[in-house]
Design a protein around this motif. Structure first.
Motif, PDB file in Angstrom:
ATOM      1  N   SER A  15       0.807  -1.223   0.000  1.00  0.00           N
ATOM      2  CA  SER A  15       0.000   0.000   0.000  1.00  0.00           C
ATOM      3  C   SER A  15       0.840   1.272   0.000  1.00  0.00           C
ATOM      4  CB  SER A  15      -0.961   0.015   1.189  1.00  0.00           C
ATOM      5  OG  SER A  15      -0.242   0.010   2.415  1.00  0.00           O
ATOM      6  N   GLU A  16       2.001   1.243   0.664  1.00  0.00           N
ATOM      7  CA  GLU A  16       2.827   2.454   0.730  1.00  0.00           C
ATOM      8  C   GLU A  16       3.354   2.868  -0.638  1.00  0.00           C
ATOM      9  OE1 GLU A  16       7.004   2.030   2.268  1.00  0.00           O
ATOM     10  OE2 GLU A  16       6.254   0.064   2.916  1.00  0.00           O
ATOM     11  N   TYR A  17       3.307   1.953  -1.595  1.00  0.00           N
ATOM     12  CA  TYR A  17       3.806   2.250  -2.939  1.00  0.00           C
ATOM     13  C   TYR A  17       2.690   2.637  -3.905  1.00  0.00           C
ATOM     14  CZ  TYR A  17       7.770  -0.262  -0.940  1.00  0.00           C
ATOM     15  OH  TYR A  17       8.796  -0.682  -0.123  1.00  0.00           O
ATOM     16  N   GLY A  18       1.466   2.759  -3.413  1.00  0.00           N
ATOM     17  CA  GLY A  18       0.356   3.178  -4.262  1.00  0.00           C
ATOM     18  C   GLY A  18      -0.459   2.043  -4.842  1.00  0.00           C
ATOM     19  N   TYR A  19      -0.095   0.813  -4.560  1.00  0.00           N
ATOM     20  CA  TYR A  19      -0.858  -0.336  -5.035  1.00  0.00           C
ATOM     21  C   TYR A  19      -2.087  -0.499  -4.141  1.00  0.00           C
ATOM     22  CZ  TYR A  19      -1.627  -5.177  -6.712  1.00  0.00           C
ATOM     23  OH  TYR A  19      -2.155  -6.317  -7.263  1.00  0.00           O
ATOM     24  N   SER A  20      -3.241  -0.656  -4.778  1.00  0.00           N
ATOM     25  CA  SER A  20      -4.486  -0.844  -4.030  1.00  0.00           C
ATOM     26  C   SER A  20      -5.287  -1.954  -4.693  1.00  0.00           C
ATOM     27  CB  SER A  20      -5.304   0.454  -4.023  1.00  0.00           C
ATOM     28  OG  SER A  20      -5.769   0.753  -5.331  1.00  0.00           O
ATOM     29  N   GLU A  21      -6.468  -2.205  -4.183  1.00  0.00           N
ATOM     30  CA  GLU A  21      -7.319  -3.241  -4.769  1.00  0.00           C
ATOM     31  C   GLU A  21      -7.616  -2.945  -6.237  1.00  0.00           C
ATOM     32  OE1 GLU A  21     -10.820  -4.053  -2.544  1.00  0.00           O
ATOM     33  OE2 GLU A  21      -9.753  -4.679  -0.738  1.00  0.00           O
ATOM     34  N   ALA A  22      -7.614  -1.653  -6.607  1.00  0.00           N
ATOM     35  CA  ALA A  22      -7.875  -1.278  -8.001  1.00  0.00           C
ATOM     36  C   ALA A  22      -6.778  -1.766  -8.938  1.00  0.00           C
ATOM     37  CB  ALA A  22      -8.016   0.239  -8.113  1.00  0.00           C
ATOM     38  N   THR A  23      -5.616  -2.106  -8.390  1.00  0.00           N
ATOM     39  CA  THR A  23      -4.483  -2.553  -9.201  1.00  0.00           C
ATOM     40  C   THR A  23      -4.479  -4.061  -9.399  1.00  0.00           C
ATOM     41  OG1 THR A  23      -3.263  -0.779  -8.078  1.00  0.00           O
ATOM     42  CG2 THR A  23      -1.993  -2.201  -9.501  1.00  0.00           C
ATOM     43  N   LEU A  24      -5.307  -4.790  -8.670  1.00  0.00           N
ATOM     44  CA  LEU A  24      -5.340  -6.245  -8.791  1.00  0.00           C
ATOM     45  C   LEU A  24      -5.640  -6.659 -10.237  1.00  0.00           C
ATOM     46  CD1 LEU A  24      -7.231  -7.100  -5.491  1.00  0.00           C
ATOM     47  CD2 LEU A  24      -4.833  -7.665  -6.021  1.00  0.00           C
ATOM     48  N   PRO A  25      -5.053  -7.750 -10.702  1.00  0.00           N
ATOM     49  CA  PRO A  25      -5.115  -8.098 -12.130  1.00  0.00           C
ATOM     50  C   PRO A  25      -6.424  -8.671 -12.622  1.00  0.00           C
ATOM     51  CG  PRO A  25      -3.929  -9.776 -10.924  1.00  0.00           C
ATOM     52  CD  PRO A  25      -4.185  -8.668  -9.941  1.00  0.00           C
ATOM     53  N   GLY A  26      -7.310  -9.052 -11.722  1.00  0.00           N
ATOM     54  CA  GLY A  26      -8.546  -9.682 -12.165  1.00  0.00           C
ATOM     55  C   GLY A  26      -8.305 -11.131 -12.562  1.00  0.00           C
ATOM     56  N   ASP A  27      -9.137 -11.644 -13.477  1.00  0.00           N
ATOM     57  CA  ASP A  27      -9.085 -13.059 -13.835  1.00  0.00           C
ATOM     58  C   ASP A  27      -8.243 -13.346 -15.076  1.00  0.00           C
ATOM     59  OD1 ASP A  27     -10.777 -13.668 -11.709  1.00  0.00           O
ATOM     60  OD2 ASP A  27     -12.579 -13.327 -12.934  1.00  0.00           O
ATOM     61  N   VAL A  28      -7.572 -12.323 -15.593  1.00  0.00           N
ATOM     62  CA  VAL A  28      -6.767 -12.503 -16.804  1.00  0.00           C
ATOM     63  C   VAL A  28      -5.583 -13.425 -16.516  1.00  0.00           C
ATOM     64  CG1 VAL A  28      -5.253 -11.299 -18.429  1.00  0.00           C
ATOM     65  CG2 VAL A  28      -7.446 -10.310 -17.814  1.00  0.00           C
ATOM     66  N   THR A  29      -5.289 -14.332 -17.430  1.00  0.00           N
ATOM     67  CA  THR A  29      -4.187 -15.277 -17.261  1.00  0.00           C
ATOM     68  C   THR A  29      -2.977 -14.853 -18.088  1.00  0.00           C
ATOM     69  OG1 THR A  29      -4.853 -16.683 -19.106  1.00  0.00           O
ATOM     70  CG2 THR A  29      -5.840 -17.152 -16.946  1.00  0.00           C
ATOM     71  N   THR A  30      -1.832 -15.354 -17.709  1.00  0.00           N
ATOM     72  CA  THR A  30      -0.616 -15.071 -18.468  1.00  0.00           C
ATOM     73  C   THR A  30      -0.727 -15.628 -19.880  1.00  0.00           C
ATOM     74  OG1 THR A  30       0.819 -14.947 -16.537  1.00  0.00           O
ATOM     75  CG2 THR A  30       1.858 -15.583 -18.595  1.00  0.00           C
ATOM     76  N   GLU A  31      -1.357 -16.781 -20.033  1.00  0.00           N
ATOM     77  CA  GLU A  31      -1.536 -17.360 -21.371  1.00  0.00           C
ATOM     78  C   GLU A  31      -2.287 -16.393 -22.273  1.00  0.00           C
ATOM     79  OE1 GLU A  31      -3.290 -21.418 -23.518  1.00  0.00           O
ATOM     80  OE2 GLU A  31      -3.744 -21.006 -21.404  1.00  0.00           O
ATOM     81  N   TRP A  32      -3.359 -15.779 -21.733  1.00  0.00           N
ATOM     82  CA  TRP A  32      -4.141 -14.818 -22.526  1.00  0.00           C
ATOM     83  C   TRP A  32      -3.310 -13.580 -22.843  1.00  0.00           C
ATOM     84  CZ3 TRP A  32      -5.562  -9.754 -22.294  1.00  0.00           C
ATOM     85  CH2 TRP A  32      -6.550  -9.331 -23.194  1.00  0.00           C
ATOM     86  N   VAL A  33      -2.591 -13.064 -21.834  1.00  0.00           N
ATOM     87  CA  VAL A  33      -1.810 -11.849 -22.047  1.00  0.00           C
ATOM     88  C   VAL A  33      -0.719 -12.089 -23.098  1.00  0.00           C
ATOM     89  CG1 VAL A  33      -0.390 -10.082 -20.978  1.00  0.00           C
ATOM     90  CG2 VAL A  33      -2.272 -11.083 -19.685  1.00  0.00           C
ATOM     91  N   CYS A  34      -0.032 -13.230 -23.006  1.00  0.00           N
ATOM     92  CA  CYS A  34       1.011 -13.534 -23.986  1.00  0.00           C
ATOM     93  C   CYS A  34       0.448 -13.589 -25.404  1.00  0.00           C
ATOM     94  CB  CYS A  34       1.689 -14.860 -23.641  1.00  0.00           C
ATOM     95  SG  CYS A  34       2.834 -14.808 -22.247  1.00  0.00           S
ATOM     96  N   ALA A  35      -0.793 -14.006 -25.533  1.00  0.00           N
ATOM     97  CA  ALA A  35      -1.409 -14.129 -26.855  1.00  0.00           C
ATOM     98  C   ALA A  35      -2.008 -12.814 -27.344  1.00  0.00           C
ATOM     99  CB  ALA A  35      -2.494 -15.201 -26.819  1.00  0.00           C
ATOM    100  N   ASN A  36      -2.267 -11.885 -26.440  1.00  0.00           N
ATOM    101  CA  ASN A  36      -2.998 -10.664 -26.824  1.00  0.00           C
ATOM    102  C   ASN A  36      -2.238  -9.366 -26.583  1.00  0.00           C
ATOM    103  OD1 ASN A  36      -5.992 -11.469 -27.533  1.00  0.00           O
ATOM    104  ND2 ASN A  36      -5.330 -12.788 -25.842  1.00  0.00           N
TER     105      ASN A  36
END
Length: 280
Positions: free
Chosen positions: A258-279
């Motif tokens: 949290s001290e670095y500005g990361y919050s729940e809004a920064t969470l990645p959701g359900d996206v997978t690395t396989e999808w990201v690598c392809a898109n």
């Protein structure tokens, strides 16, 4: 016997170039031999950067250390390098893990085994106060023939090219310090990077500069950050992902970042690395 993080940092600082030792075997072989896990990162606030004693700070480092701790690993050796040296250093065996807010991209997936995403990250522009030229996205850079400065190897380069910005209008520099200097000196109309980094640079400028709204960027400019490993260490990546699945988004994890500005809004959701690598 395992050394503490502080002891390893001190030893690495005293030995200097010894942290760039010759390539070792796969990560599990190193761990079983009592060797430290070497984490490579650049000076990329607030993702990953060195503290006054060389300790690994930033939310990606904090997250990575938290996951490793859950796995039972605390023998860590931090290794700072330039951004452009992270993937080559990983491939050369200079470190075992790379952090630093590295976006998962198709081109990188060819050379790096990424963990599942740990953050969803948007782009932002560093601009003069009030954003007088109205530079909110890459299309604005193209239409106005503006000069954009960004870091060598940053994903913003391809995002700008995809929007039709010519290479002559894309200034590449080593990192955030040089981006800030170029915009301040009016050698560039906008600095491009992740919203987190550009916001931190704007906050350091004493009111001279602002950061654009990341929501004005195209959807396809949003990226997901992961932790990078050697392709030979897929067994370790699988174990890391299992531990991360329980740690990511927990109260303990969010308190650590949290001290670095990361919050729940920064969470990645359900996206997978396989999808990201392809898109991406």
């Amino acid at each position: 016997m395992k050394k503490s993080l502080e002891t390893t940092i001190a030893a690495a600082l005293m030995l200097g170039t010894s942290v760039f030792a010759a390539s070792a075997g796969p990560l599990m072989d190193r761990i079983e031999a009592g060797e430290p896990i070497r984490i490579g990162f650049a000076n990329e606030l607030p993702f990953a950067y060195p503290g006054s004693n060389g300790e690994p700070l930033g939310f990606v480092n904090a997250h990575t250390l938290g996951v490793l701790d859950k796995m039972g690993y605390t023998n860590i050796e931090p290794v700072q390098t330039d951004w452009g040296g992270l993937i080559p250093g990983l491939q050369a065996g200079r470190f075992d893990i790379i952090t630093g807010g590295m976006n998962i991209l198709a081109a990188r997936c060819e050379n790096v085994a990424f963990s599942e995403p740990m953050a969803r990250i948007g782009d932002g522009f560093l601009v003069p106060a009030g954003n007088p030229k109205g530079l909110d996205n890459y299309e604005d850079i193209k239409e106005q023939g503006a000069v954009m400065v960004t870091g060598a190897g940053y994903s913003n380069i391809q995002a700008a090219r995809d929007a039709g910005v010519e290479d002559g209008n894309i200034m590449q520099v080593p990192g955030p310090t040089e981006i800030l200097a170029a915009v301040r000196a009016e050698r560039a109309d906008a600095g491009a990077g992740t919203y987190f980094t550009m916001k931190q640079l704007a906050d350091s400028a004493g009111g001279e500069l602002d950061v654009s709204d990341p929501n004005a960027m195209p959807e396809d400019s949003f990226n997901w950050a992961g932790i990078g490993f050697s392709k030979e260490d897929q067994d370790f990546v699988d174990a890391f992902n299992e531990a991360q699945a329980e740690y990511l988004g927990s109260e303990e994890m969010l308190a650590a970042v949290s001290e670095y500005g990361y919050s729940e809004a920064t969470l990645p959701g359900d996206v997978t690395t396989e999808w990201v690598c392809a898109n991406r």
